[in-house]
Write a protein that holds these residues in place. Structure first.
Motif, PDB file in Angstrom:
ATOM      1  N   UNK A  18      89.277  17.556  10.653  1.00  0.00           N
ATOM      2  CA  UNK A  18      88.649  18.820  11.333  1.00  0.00           C
ATOM      3  C   UNK A  18      89.435  18.950  12.590  1.00  0.00           C
ATOM      4  N   UNK A  19      89.717  18.190  13.530  1.00  0.00           N
ATOM      5  CA  UNK A  19      90.303  18.567  14.942  1.00  0.00           C
ATOM      6  C   UNK A  19      91.824  19.023  14.599  1.00  0.00           C
ATOM      7  N   UNK A  20      92.707  18.537  13.825  1.00  0.00           N
ATOM      8  CA  UNK A  20      93.947  18.819  13.483  1.00  0.00           C
ATOM      9  C   UNK A  20      94.218  20.206  12.741  1.00  0.00           C
ATOM     10  N   UNK A  21      93.102  20.511  11.937  1.00  0.00           N
ATOM     11  CA  UNK A  21      92.948  21.965  11.238  1.00  0.00           C
ATOM     12  C   UNK A  21      92.428  22.883  12.011  1.00  0.00           C
ATOM     13  N   UNK A  22      91.794  22.566  13.296  1.00  0.00           N
ATOM     14  CA  UNK A  22      91.377  23.690  13.958  1.00  0.00           C
ATOM     15  C   UNK A  22      89.976  24.073  13.394  1.00  0.00           C
ATOM     16  N   UNK A  23      89.174  23.211  12.749  1.00  0.00           N
ATOM     17  CA  UNK A  23      87.831  23.358  12.286  1.00  0.00           C
ATOM     18  C   UNK A  23      86.793  22.740  13.574  1.00  0.00           C
ATOM     19  N   UNK A  24      87.367  22.104  14.428  1.00  0.00           N
ATOM     20  CA  UNK A  24      86.832  21.425  15.465  1.00  0.00           C
ATOM     21  C   UNK A  24      87.732  21.273  16.652  1.00  0.00           C
ATOM     22  N   UNK A  25      86.948  21.566  17.599  1.00  0.00           N
ATOM     23  CA  UNK A  25      87.674  21.288  18.963  1.00  0.00           C
ATOM     24  C   UNK A  25      87.249  20.463  19.999  1.00  0.00           C
ATOM     25  N   UNK A  26      86.368  19.538  19.301  1.00  0.00           N
ATOM     26  CA  UNK A  26      85.512  18.380  19.751  1.00  0.00           C
ATOM     27  C   UNK A  26      85.873  16.897  19.375  1.00  0.00           C
ATOM     28  N   UNK A  27      85.746  16.016  20.518  1.00  0.00           N
ATOM     29  CA  UNK A  27      85.631  14.669  19.957  1.00  0.00           C
ATOM     30  C   UNK A  27      83.991  14.446  19.490  1.00  0.00           C
ATOM     31  N   UNK A  28      83.783  13.505  18.956  1.00  0.00           N
ATOM     32  CA  UNK A  28      82.402  13.268  18.427  1.00  0.00           C
ATOM     33  C   UNK A  28      81.357  13.037  19.567  1.00  0.00           C
ATOM     34  N   UNK A  29      81.732  12.739  20.878  1.00  0.00           N
ATOM     35  CA  UNK A  29      80.636  12.841  21.810  1.00  0.00           C
ATOM     36  C   UNK A  29      80.731  14.301  22.462  1.00  0.00           C
ATOM     37  N   UNK A  30      81.357  15.137  21.886  1.00  0.00           N
ATOM     38  CA  UNK A  30      81.163  16.625  22.530  1.00  0.00           C
ATOM     39  C   UNK A  30      82.490  16.754  23.593  1.00  0.00           C
TER      40      UNK A  30
ATOM     41  N   UNK B  97      98.647  29.944   8.814  1.00  0.00           N
ATOM     42  CA  UNK B  97      98.926  31.413   8.696  1.00  0.00           C
ATOM     43  C   UNK B  97      97.599  32.089   8.762  1.00  0.00           C
ATOM     44  N   UNK B  98      96.551  31.700   7.770  1.00  0.00           N
ATOM     45  CA  UNK B  98      95.449  32.492   7.521  1.00  0.00           C
ATOM     46  C   UNK B  98      94.582  32.458   9.213  1.00  0.00           C
ATOM     47  N   UNK B  99      94.534  31.601   9.680  1.00  0.00           N
ATOM     48  CA  UNK B  99      94.087  31.137  10.870  1.00  0.00           C
ATOM     49  C   UNK B  99      94.436  32.076  11.936  1.00  0.00           C
ATOM     50  N   UNK B 100      95.781  31.942  12.072  1.00  0.00           N
ATOM     51  CA  UNK B 100      96.695  32.511  13.052  1.00  0.00           C
ATOM     52  C   UNK B 100      96.484  34.247  12.812  1.00  0.00           C
ATOM     53  N   UNK B 101      96.555  34.633  11.715  1.00  0.00           N
ATOM     54  CA  UNK B 101      96.484  36.174  11.199  1.00  0.00           C
ATOM     55  C   UNK B 101      95.033  36.567  11.685  1.00  0.00           C
ATOM     56  N   UNK B 102      94.159  35.898  11.289  1.00  0.00           N
ATOM     57  CA  UNK B 102      92.512  36.267  11.764  1.00  0.00           C
ATOM     58  C   UNK B 102      92.171  36.106  12.995  1.00  0.00           C
ATOM     59  N   UNK B 103      93.110  35.339  13.833  1.00  0.00           N
ATOM     60  CA  UNK B 103      92.892  35.229  15.028  1.00  0.00           C
ATOM     61  C   UNK B 103      91.822  34.138  15.533  1.00  0.00           C
ATOM     62  N   UNK B 104      91.660  33.255  14.628  1.00  0.00           N
ATOM     63  CA  UNK B 104      90.533  32.185  14.636  1.00  0.00           C
ATOM     64  C   UNK B 104      91.502  30.869  14.929  1.00  0.00           C
ATOM     65  N   UNK B 105      92.652  30.717  15.352  1.00  0.00           N
ATOM     66  CA  UNK B 105      93.087  29.392  15.665  1.00  0.00           C
ATOM     67  C   UNK B 105      94.518  29.524  15.947  1.00  0.00           C
ATOM     68  N   UNK B 106      95.188  28.440  16.642  1.00  0.00           N
ATOM     69  CA  UNK B 106      96.533  28.281  16.738  1.00  0.00           C
ATOM     70  C   UNK B 106      96.827  26.832  16.248  1.00  0.00           C
ATOM     71  N   UNK B 107      98.183  26.635  15.510  1.00  0.00           N
ATOM     72  CA  UNK B 107      98.301  25.191  15.139  1.00  0.00           C
ATOM     73  C   UNK B 107      98.406  24.412  16.489  1.00  0.00           C
TER      74      UNK B 107
END
Length: 150
Positions: A53-65, A100-110
């Protein structure tokens, strides 16, 4: 004529066996990877889904927040291919389409990239928010594993 044919077959068979042996050696040479954080990061352990989840841009947090900043190996590196195959089951083509999809939609960067194990280890060691992956043999006291990949 029969002797020449036997030599041809023997040579072909030897080449085939050699190619198979080299292929098996390369397959077994894939190193054991570890997902690492700074030795100053309190995260005790993570599972493959959390890391994915962290590496695919689905989460930007460790388990502790706390904020988690992923750091990739360079594009085309064997460790990178192995990591994404093991953690997310994604091929390079699927991964490229995902980003490509996340960058195009503005929802993330690799994730940012480092050149090799030493570069990943150095950057992760310097920043407790970073998370990366390296070969187990590249571990030192500046970082610690939160997940060991099979």
């Amino acid at each position: 004529r029969g002797g020449a044919m036997n030599n041809f077959i023997r040579t072909r068979l030897q080449r085939t066996i050699l190619a198979c042996t080299l292929g098996l050696a390369a397959a077994n040479a894939s190193a054991e990877l570890v997902v690492i954080v700074s030795s100053r990061n309190p995260t005790p352990a993570m599972n493959a889904d959390q890391v994915s989840a962290v590496f695919l841009g689905q989460s930007a947090r460790f388990p502790d927040g706390a904020v988690a900043v992923p750091l990739d190996q360079r594009l085309g590196a064997d460790a990178r291919l192995q990591f994404y195959r093991q953690v997310s089951g994604m091929s390079p083509a699927l991964l490229k389409a995902h980003w490509s999809k996340l960058v195009f939609t503005g929802r993330g960067q690799p994730p940012r990239e480092a050149l090799d194990d030493a570069g990943v280890r150095r950057l992760v060691a310097e920043n407790p928010s970073m998370i990366g992956y390296i070969e187990r043999s590249a571990l030192d006291a500046s970082v610690r594993p939160v997940l060991v990949l099979p």
